[in-house]
Design a protein around this motif. Structure first.
Motif, PDB file in Angstrom:
ATOM      1  N   ALA A  92       0.832  -1.205   0.000  1.00 32.08           N
ATOM      2  CA  ALA A  92       0.000   0.000   0.000  1.00 32.08           C
ATOM      3  C   ALA A  92       0.866   1.255   0.000  1.00 32.08           C
ATOM      4  O   ALA A  92       0.562   2.233  -0.695  1.00 32.08           O
ATOM      5  CB  ALA A  92      -0.928  -0.008   1.213  1.00 32.08           C
ATOM      6  N   ALA A  93       1.958   1.221   0.783  1.00 32.29           N
ATOM      7  CA  ALA A  93       2.864   2.376   0.832  1.00 32.29           C
ATOM      8  C   ALA A  93       3.541   2.599  -0.517  1.00 32.29           C
ATOM      9  O   ALA A  93       3.684   3.741  -0.977  1.00 32.29           O
ATOM     10  CB  ALA A  93       3.910   2.173   1.926  1.00 32.29           C
ATOM     11  N   GLN A  94       3.952   1.497  -1.168  1.00 30.68           N
ATOM     12  CA  GLN A  94       4.573   1.617  -2.487  1.00 30.68           C
ATOM     13  C   GLN A  94       3.585   2.150  -3.513  1.00 30.68           C
ATOM     14  O   GLN A  94       3.938   2.966  -4.366  1.00 30.68           O
ATOM     15  CB  GLN A  94       5.121   0.259  -2.920  1.00 30.68           C
ATOM     16  N   ALA A  95       2.333   1.664  -3.416  1.00 30.48           N
ATOM     17  CA  ALA A  95       1.308   2.151  -4.347  1.00 30.48           C
ATOM     18  C   ALA A  95       1.057   3.642  -4.132  1.00 30.48           C
ATOM     19  O   ALA A  95       0.898   4.404  -5.097  1.00 30.48           O
ATOM     20  CB  ALA A  95       0.019   1.361  -4.168  1.00 30.48           C
ATOM     21  N   GLU A  96       1.016   4.056  -2.869  1.00 31.53           N
ATOM     22  CA  GLU A  96       0.806   5.477  -2.563  1.00 31.53           C
ATOM     23  C   GLU A  96       1.981   6.317  -3.042  1.00 31.53           C
ATOM     24  O   GLU A  96       1.795   7.426  -3.565  1.00 31.53           O
ATOM     25  CB  GLU A  96       0.612   5.649  -1.053  1.00 31.53           C
ATOM     26  N   GLU A  97       3.199   5.777  -2.872  1.00 38.00           N
ATOM     27  CA  GLU A  97       4.381   6.489  -3.347  1.00 38.00           C
ATOM     28  C   GLU A  97       4.360   6.616  -4.864  1.00 38.00           C
ATOM     29  O   GLU A  97       4.689   7.674  -5.420  1.00 38.00           O
ATOM     30  CB  GLU A  97       5.640   5.749  -2.889  1.00 38.00           C
ATOM     31  N   SER A  98       3.971   5.542  -5.552  1.00 36.38           N
ATOM     32  CA  SER A  98       3.876   5.586  -7.009  1.00 36.38           C
ATOM     33  C   SER A  98       2.832   6.600  -7.452  1.00 36.38           C
ATOM     34  O   SER A  98       3.030   7.341  -8.418  1.00 36.38           O
ATOM     35  CB  SER A  98       3.523   4.202  -7.559  1.00 36.38           C
ATOM     36  N   LYS A  99       1.719   6.626  -6.720  1.00 37.29           N
ATOM     37  CA  LYS A  99       0.665   7.585  -7.040  1.00 37.29           C
ATOM     38  C   LYS A  99       1.156   9.012  -6.841  1.00 37.29           C
ATOM     39  O   LYS A  99       0.873   9.901  -7.651  1.00 37.29           O
ATOM     40  CB  LYS A  99      -0.552   7.311  -6.147  1.00 37.29           C
ATOM     41  N   THR A 100       1.917   9.232  -5.755  1.00 40.47           N
ATOM     42  CA  THR A 100       2.464  10.561  -5.490  1.00 40.47           C
ATOM     43  C   THR A 100       3.440  10.976  -6.576  1.00 40.47           C
ATOM     44  O   THR A 100       3.410  12.118  -7.054  1.00 40.47           O
ATOM     45  CB  THR A 100       3.157  10.578  -4.123  1.00 40.47           C
ATOM     46  N   GLN A 101       4.335  10.039  -6.971  1.00 44.95           N
ATOM     47  CA  GLN A 101       5.301  10.344  -8.020  1.00 44.95           C
ATOM     48  C   GLN A 101       4.606  10.636  -9.344  1.00 44.95           C
ATOM     49  O   GLN A 101       5.023  11.534 -10.091  1.00 44.95           O
ATOM     50  CB  GLN A 101       6.273   9.168  -8.175  1.00 44.95           C
TER      51      GLN A 101
END
Length: 389
Positions: free
Chosen positions: A181-190
């Motif tokens: 979930a954190a990686q997905a959120e980071e990808s979304k932020t990027q």
């Protein structure tokens, strides 16, 4: 229904633990395990019953004070003398004995904490096996011990290890889900940052390309007018240069304000197209068709930039002697934009470079399309559609 219950349990951990402890204790008080007596005669109840009751009452604090509760339950298990965890759980687990509570707490230790203390108490479940083996070699200890089963209490450790391992497995799964979930959120932020960078680059391109092109063309016209002593033409060109410069500064200031603090004033929209066409050094005719309607600010800015970029390319490739027409047509489907000029017809659509790419990106944001192509009779045409939300 079950899913809702699980979601509620996860969202209210302390309340759920208190409810679990209350239900277990209520069941104990009704059933009074290992005894033919009732709670109406407390003095006749075995001591182990009170240990069971205390063990399950402490579960109300199992996540808030996990290690102390585990230590208490482990101590009650050792003191109660019911060391065969598997036999107790397998034969009479419905009576909620202390060994069952110990298994539950070992699971909780593996599930909810990374502390080493649960492992220490797990190792402590092998203490009955050690005592039994020592008694076989050195004689019975000075205190009474339960009669060992055939497995010499070794299965007690195995059962406790299985409970702890299951909790640890659940914890690993939860951590993996949290990392994903954190990686997905980071990808979304990027992705959002990349989209914002593209938006800013597009705005800078449109602002600078249009206004600087107008200033360069007008400065050339002003120089030619001065050489021919045409003061009126020179004055008009200088005024147009000043207007283009002020417009560029205002739009850049607005863009920087958006980056720093958010929008401080409305950005240009459909209504600003008329003023833009009036100050351009080329003859531009604006035509509006259909029933006009309120255009959302984002769509209005996109329409303004598409017209601006199209006319900028007219300036670049056709020169100030060209004539252009801007058509805005309101339909139930969306806003249709058409910009044509009578300049050099040999231009190709791909010569518009980043300008056409930027226009397409703006249109796609509203589910629309953009195309640009030379006209058969000469000149160039840009058509765009911005669909209503």
């Amino acid at each position: 229904m079950m899913r809702r219950a699980l979601d509620w349990w996860s969202g209210h951990p302390r309340l759920a633990d208190a409810l679990l402890a209350a239900l277990a204790c209520a069941y104990l008080l009704v059933e009074v395990p290992y005894s033919d007596h009732t709670i109406a005669d407390p003095g006749s109840l075995p001591v182990t019953f009170w240990g069971d009751l205390l063990a399950y009452a402490s579960l109300a604090l199992r996540r808030r004070f996990l290690v102390p509760v585990l230590a208490l339950v482990w101590t009650l298990w050792i003191a109660g003398g019911r060391w065969d965890i598997w036999a107790e759980w397998n034969a009479s687990w419905s009576e909620l004995s202390t060994p069952t509570a110990l298994m539950f707490m070992l699971y909780s230790g593996g599930r909810w904490t990374s502390s080493r203390w649960p492992v220490v108490f797990l190792a402590g479940t092998s203490l009955p096996a050690i005592v039994t083996v020592a008694a076989m070699w050195a004689g019975p200890p000075p205190f009474p011990v339960p009669t060992p089963p055939d497995d010499l209490f070794v299965v007690s450790f195995v059962t406790g290890a299985a409970a702890w391992g299951l909790g640890r497995l659940r914890r690993s799964e939860s951590e993996a889900v949290a990392r994903a979930a954190a990686q997905a959120e980071e990808s979304k932020t990027q992705a959002a940052l990349a989209e914002e960078r593209i938006r800013i680059a597009r705005e800078l391109h449109d602002i600078l390309a249009h206004n600087v092109s107008a200033m360069v063309i007008q400065s050339t016209a002003a120089g030619a007018a001065l050489l021919s002593d045409d003061n009126a033409e020179a004055r008009t060109a200088v005024e147009a240069i000043g207007h283009a410069g002020r417009t560029a500064l205002a739009e850049l200031r607005l863009l920087l304000g958006v980056l720093r603090e958010g929008p401080m004033q409305p950005q240009p929209g459909v209504e600003a197209i008329q003023e833009m066409t009036e100050w351009l050094p080329i003859e531009v005719r604006l035509r509006v068709e259909g029933q006009t309607r309120q255009v959302p600010p984002d769509m209005g800015l996109a329409a303004y930039r598409i017209v601006q970029e199209s006319l900028t390319n007219t300036l670049k490739h056709a020169g100030k002697d060209a004539n252009a027409e801007v058509s805005l047509r309101y339909t139930d489907e969306g806003l249709h934009i058409r910009v044509t000029d009578d300049g050099i017809g040999g231009r190709k659509a791909n010569t518009m470079g980043h300008g056409l790419i930027g226009m397409r990106e703006r249109a796609e944001k509203f589910g629309g399309t953009v195309r640009g192509e030379p006209l058969p009779e000469g000149g160039f045409m840009v058509e765009a559609t911005l669909r209503w939300a």
